[in-house]
Motif scaffolding. Structure first.
Motif, short mmCIF file in Angstrom:
data_model
loop_
_atom_site.label_atom_id
_atom_site.label_comp_id
_atom_site.label_asym_id
_atom_site.label_seq_id
_atom_site.Cartn_x
_atom_site.Cartn_y
_atom_site.Cartn_z
N VAL A 1 10.98 -9.52 8.33
CA VAL A 1 10.21 -8.38 7.83
C VAL A 1 8.78 -8.53 8.33
CG1 VAL A 1 9.44 -7.14 5.79
CG2 VAL A 1 11.70 -8.21 5.81
N PHE A 2 8.37 -7.57 9.14
CA PHE A 2 7.04 -7.58 9.73
C PHE A 2 6.09 -6.79 8.85
CE2 PHE A 2 9.96 -8.45 13.08
CZ PHE A 2 9.31 -9.34 13.91
N SER A 3 5.03 -7.44 8.39
CA SER A 3 4.03 -6.76 7.57
C SER A 3 2.68 -7.41 7.81
CB SER A 3 4.42 -6.81 6.09
OG SER A 3 4.49 -8.15 5.65
N SER A 4 1.66 -6.79 7.25
CA SER A 4 0.32 -7.34 7.41
C SER A 4 -0.28 -7.63 6.03
CB SER A 4 -0.58 -6.36 8.18
OG SER A 4 -0.62 -5.13 7.50
N PRO A 5 -1.15 -8.62 5.95
CA PRO A 5 -1.79 -8.93 4.67
C PRO A 5 -2.59 -7.73 4.19
CG PRO A 5 -2.28 -10.61 6.33
CD PRO A 5 -1.60 -9.48 7.03
N GLY A 6 -2.56 -7.50 2.91
CA GLY A 6 -3.34 -6.41 2.34
C GLY A 6 -2.63 -5.07 2.35
N CYS A 7 -1.44 -5.02 2.88
CA CYS A 7 -0.66 -3.78 2.90
C CYS A 7 -0.02 -3.62 1.52
CB CYS A 7 0.41 -3.84 3.99
SG CYS A 7 1.58 -2.48 3.96
N GLY A 8 -0.51 -2.66 0.75
CA GLY A 8 -0.04 -2.47 -0.62
C GLY A 8 1.44 -2.16 -0.71
N LYS A 9 1.92 -1.23 0.10
CA LYS A 9 3.33 -0.86 0.01
C LYS A 9 4.23 -1.95 0.59
CE LYS A 9 3.81 1.81 4.27
NZ LYS A 9 4.21 3.05 4.86
N CYS A 10 3.69 -2.80 1.47
CA CYS A 10 4.50 -3.86 2.08
C CYS A 10 4.98 -4.87 1.03
CB CYS A 10 3.71 -4.59 3.16
SG CYS A 10 3.26 -3.57 4.57
N GLY A 11 4.07 -5.29 0.18
CA GLY A 11 4.43 -6.30 -0.82
C GLY A 11 5.51 -5.81 -1.77
N GLN A 12 5.34 -4.61 -2.27
CA GLN A 12 6.32 -4.04 -3.20
C GLN A 12 7.66 -3.82 -2.50
OE1 GLN A 12 5.11 -0.30 -4.84
NE2 GLN A 12 6.80 -0.21 -6.29
N ALA A 13 7.62 -3.30 -1.30
CA ALA A 13 8.84 -3.05 -0.54
C ALA A 13 9.55 -4.35 -0.21
CB ALA A 13 8.51 -2.29 0.73
N ARG A 14 8.79 -5.35 0.19
CA ARG A 14 9.36 -6.64 0.54
C ARG A 14 10.12 -7.23 -0.64
NH1 ARG A 14 5.13 -8.60 3.02
NH2 ARG A 14 4.22 -9.49 1.18
N THR A 15 9.54 -7.12 -1.83
CA THR A 15 10.19 -7.64 -3.03
C THR A 15 11.52 -6.93 -3.28
OG1 THR A 15 8.05 -8.20 -3.99
CG2 THR A 15 9.90 -8.01 -5.51
N MET A 16 11.52 -5.61 -3.17
CA MET A 16 12.73 -4.82 -3.40
C MET A 16 13.80 -5.15 -2.35
SD MET A 16 13.19 -0.69 -3.00
CE MET A 16 12.71 -0.80 -1.29
N LEU A 17 13.41 -5.22 -1.09
CA LEU A 17 14.37 -5.46 -0.02
C LEU A 17 14.87 -6.90 -0.03
CD1 LEU A 17 12.67 -3.40 2.80
CD2 LEU A 17 14.61 -2.74 1.37
N LYS A 18 14.00 -7.83 -0.38
CA LYS A 18 14.43 -9.23 -0.46
C LYS A 18 15.48 -9.40 -1.54
CE LYS A 18 12.63 -13.88 -0.19
NZ LYS A 18 11.45 -14.71 -0.11
N ALA A 19 15.36 -8.65 -2.63
CA ALA A 19 16.36 -8.70 -3.70
C ALA A 19 17.73 -8.27 -3.17
CB ALA A 19 15.92 -7.84 -4.88
N VAL A 20 17.75 -7.26 -2.31
CA VAL A 20 19.02 -6.81 -1.70
C VAL A 20 19.63 -7.94 -0.89
CG1 VAL A 20 20.02 -5.25 0.02
CG2 VAL A 20 18.38 -4.37 -1.65
N SER B 1 15.21 2.42 2.82
CA SER B 1 15.51 2.34 1.39
C SER B 1 16.37 1.10 1.17
CB SER B 1 16.28 3.58 0.94
OG SER B 1 17.57 3.59 1.54
N ALA B 2 16.45 0.65 -0.07
CA ALA B 2 17.30 -0.49 -0.39
C ALA B 2 18.74 -0.19 -0.01
CB ALA B 2 17.19 -0.82 -1.88
#
Length: 90
Positions: free
Chosen positions: A6-25, A72-73
């Motif tokens: 999962v490619f993201s950048s620090p400080g990306c607000g939607k990245c953190g929330q999305a990463r948590t949801m997708l990691k759960a999948v 999406s998840a």
């Protein structure tokens, strides 16, 4: 084993929330089947560009860019399940 990056950048607000949801999948499918790696685009810019990542978050599976934007998840789950079925059939 499926390798998800999962490619993201620090400080990306939607990245953190999305990463948590997708990691759960991914975790639901099992650590023995899915390997998860968070990739900081700023630290691994050349690798991200080589894969074709243009925006974050993006997701590569088994070394290939599969989702150029946030899935999406359900879409991630469907893709992973399809790959797991193909792997078991081989």
């Amino acid at each position: 084993m499926i390798k998800i990056e999962v490619f993201s950048s620090p400080g990306c607000g939607k990245c953190g929330q999305a990463r948590t949801m997708l990691k759960a999948v991914a975790e639901e499918l099992g650590a023995d089947k899915v390997q998860w790696r968070d990739v900081n685009i700023l630290e691994e810019m050349n690798y991200a560009v080589d894969l074709g990542v243009m925006v974050s978050p993006s997701i590569a599976i088994d070394g290939k860019l599969v989702f150029a934007s946030l899935p999406s998840a359900g879409k991630l789950r469907a893709e992973l399940e399809k790959r797991l079925q193909q792997g078991h059939a081989a």
